[in-house]
Design an enzyme around this catalytic site. Structure first.
Site, mmCIF file in Angstrom:
data_model
loop_
_atom_site.group_PDB
_atom_site.id
_atom_site.type_symbol
_atom_site.label_atom_id
_atom_site.label_comp_id
_atom_site.label_asym_id
_atom_site.label_seq_id
_atom_site.Cartn_x
_atom_site.Cartn_y
_atom_site.Cartn_z
ATOM 1 N N LYS A 71 0.838 -1.208 0.000
ATOM 2 C CA LYS A 71 0.000 0.000 0.000
ATOM 3 C C LYS A 71 0.859 1.238 0.000
ATOM 4 O O LYS A 71 1.826 1.325 0.749
ATOM 5 C CB LYS A 71 -0.919 -0.005 1.232
ATOM 6 C CG LYS A 71 -1.775 1.223 1.380
ATOM 7 C CD LYS A 71 -3.254 0.871 1.407
ATOM 8 C CE LYS A 71 -4.168 2.065 1.189
ATOM 9 N NZ LYS A 71 -4.045 2.685 -0.134
ATOM 10 N N LYS A 107 4.940 2.011 -3.603
ATOM 11 C CA LYS A 107 4.788 3.395 -4.050
ATOM 12 C C LYS A 107 4.864 3.408 -5.568
ATOM 13 O O LYS A 107 5.617 2.643 -6.171
ATOM 14 C CB LYS A 107 5.923 4.266 -3.481
ATOM 15 C CG LYS A 107 5.620 5.748 -3.513
ATOM 16 C CD LYS A 107 4.826 6.163 -2.293
ATOM 17 C CE LYS A 107 4.551 7.646 -2.259
ATOM 18 N NZ LYS A 107 3.982 8.052 -0.963
#
Ligand code: NAD
Length: 422
Positions: A71, A107
């Site tokens: 995430k 990311k």
């Protein structure tokens, strides 16, 4: 690097090294976490409004999945590169871990200046990037969100593109979507709310109370406005707020709701009708107060101005507002700093709650959502403070930032050990 300047990745690796050493974790922890599990590099051809084709470069770094699905946000910025994205992904593994979320870190980024694109070009780029990373993401695999240069509208285009590819709606694959498309209205103010909660918990621990204390907020954008508003709602007295137009100071307390209205209607907080107006935007860092919430940009409290800072408790709404040298001076003076990775985690905690809602096709009220963020943030900050206190008594002067990285690495380490990775 020849200039002797440390890159963001090198800096993050130094932080990791220090946390592993400080806590006495096995070297294997450093070996695994210093490298991402997987890196995807994509090229995205976009037909521009003038008919020309431009091919943009993008990345998705999946850093570590020991604690759960990857995430982390997607950044649209002209200066991003793969190395920066790798550093940011490592940072997300640590942030998600520290904040108790069932997520690993990832990311994404596209090398582009989004301000130079028309709305149509931005939509085609966003959809193109979503298509390009689609094979590696999913609501149980990797869940991106906005970051610098991206926003809820971009998440809406991406979730639509991904859902079209799948042939059914997948609301939970991106978070921080607009409230009218599977998002949650609390997202608008969750980060500032969390910064106020962090300041309150730390003040209660180190100053005995938060109620009635003087709070100053540097930066009056998304984070600063709500950090100030909720500090006032929690019973503190907000004595100063500032943006690039200057600082408003009122020792009797600022009416934050009015200041937000003034900022919304005129774009400048300095137009607030009461109190003293000081042209220097940094004056909010120096006013007499017990709690300071630097919530604008990085590197605002430095060795050359730290002696003017009077606060005893700092809650970092912004990313990186305090330089390491200034931090040392503040701790030597007996101040404590709730570091950015904890104090501005309200947004990522909200993303987690939105994802839980989406997976269940169920929605909580605004009030219920806020209660959940508050209890998660409160527990996280208390756990961090207790780790900081125990490290301080065992190892001498360490900062709460050091303790945060130790807590973060420890959780990932335990998960990797239980899974049999090390
Ligand atoms: P924003 O653009 O909405 O607001 C920034 C504010 O800072 C503006 O009011 C601007 O006038 C002010 N400002 C800029 N330079 C200043 C200066 N030198 N002195 C005083 N004020 C100054 O941005 P934001 O979303 O509120 O983000 C602020 C910080 O918080 C950034 O570091 C960001 O990375 C971090 N952050 C934001 C979120 C989020 O959910 N918005 C989450 C985590 C971290």
């Amino acid at each position: 690097m020849s200039s002797g300047k440390v890159s963001y990745l090198q800096w993050m690796l130094q932080v990791l090294r220090r946390s592993v050493d400080l806590a006495g974790f096995p070297e294997e922890v450093y070996q695994i976490l210093s490298k991402p599990e997987r890196v995807l590099m994509v090229s995205i051809p976009v037909r521009m409004d003038n008919g020309k084709l431009v091919v943009f470069e993008g990345y998705r770094v999946q850093h570590n999945s020991a604690l759960g699905p990857y995430k982390g946000g997607i950044r649209f910025h002209p200066e991003v590169d793969l190395e920066t994205d790798m550093a940011l992904a490592l940072g997300m593994t640590l942030k998600n871990s520290l904040n108790g979320l069932p997520y690993g870190g990832g990311k994404g980024a596209v090398k582009v200046d989004p301000k130079k694109l028309s709305q149509g070009e931005l939509e085609r780029l966003s959809r193109g990037y979503a298509r390009a990373i689609a094979p590696l993401i999913g609501d149980l695999v990797d869940i991106p969100a906005p970051d610098v240069g991206t926003n809820p509208q971009i998440m809406a285009w991406m979730v639509d593109e991904y859902s079209k590819l799948k042939g059914y709606n997948v609301p939970g694959v991106f978070t921080a979507k607009p409230p009218d498309l599977w998002g949650n209205p609390v997202r608008l103010y969750s980060t500032g709310f969390g910064t106020a909660v962090a300041g309150r918990v730390a003040a209660e621990k180190y100053l005995g109370t938060f109620e009635g204390l003087r709070v100053s907020v540097h930066g009056f954008g998304n984070v600063g406005q709500y950090a100030a508003l909720f500090s006032a709602k929690f019973g503190a007295k907000v004595v100063a707020v500032s943006d690039t137009s200057g600082t408003v100071y009122d020792p009797n307390g600022i009416d934050v709701e009015l200041a937000i209205k003034v900022k919304e209607s005129t774009g400048k907080v300095i137009n607030y009708p009461k109190g003293e107006k000081i042209p220097d935007p940094d004056a909010s860092l120096y006013v007499d107060c017990e709690v300071l919430m630097p919530s604008a940009i990085e590197n605002v409290i430095r060795e050359d101005n730290v002696n003017k800072v009077k606060a005893k408790v700092l809650s970092e709404g912004a990313n990186g507002p305090t330089t390491p040298g200034a931090e040392k001076v503040l701790y030597e003076r007996g101040a404590v700093i709730v570091p950015d990775i904890a104090a501005n985690a309200g947004g990522v905690v909200m993303s987690y709650l939105e994802w839980v809602e989406n997976l269940q096709w169920y929605w909580w009220s605004e009030e219920e959502t806020l209660k959940r963020i508050e209890s998660i943030m409160e527990n996280n900050i208390k756990r961090l403070i207790s780790k900081y206190e125990s490290l301080r008594s065992e190892k001498g002067l360490v900062t709460m930032r050091d303790a945060a990285f130790v807590v973060a690495v420890e959780r990932v380490y335990k998960a990797m050990k239980l899974r049999g990775w090390i």
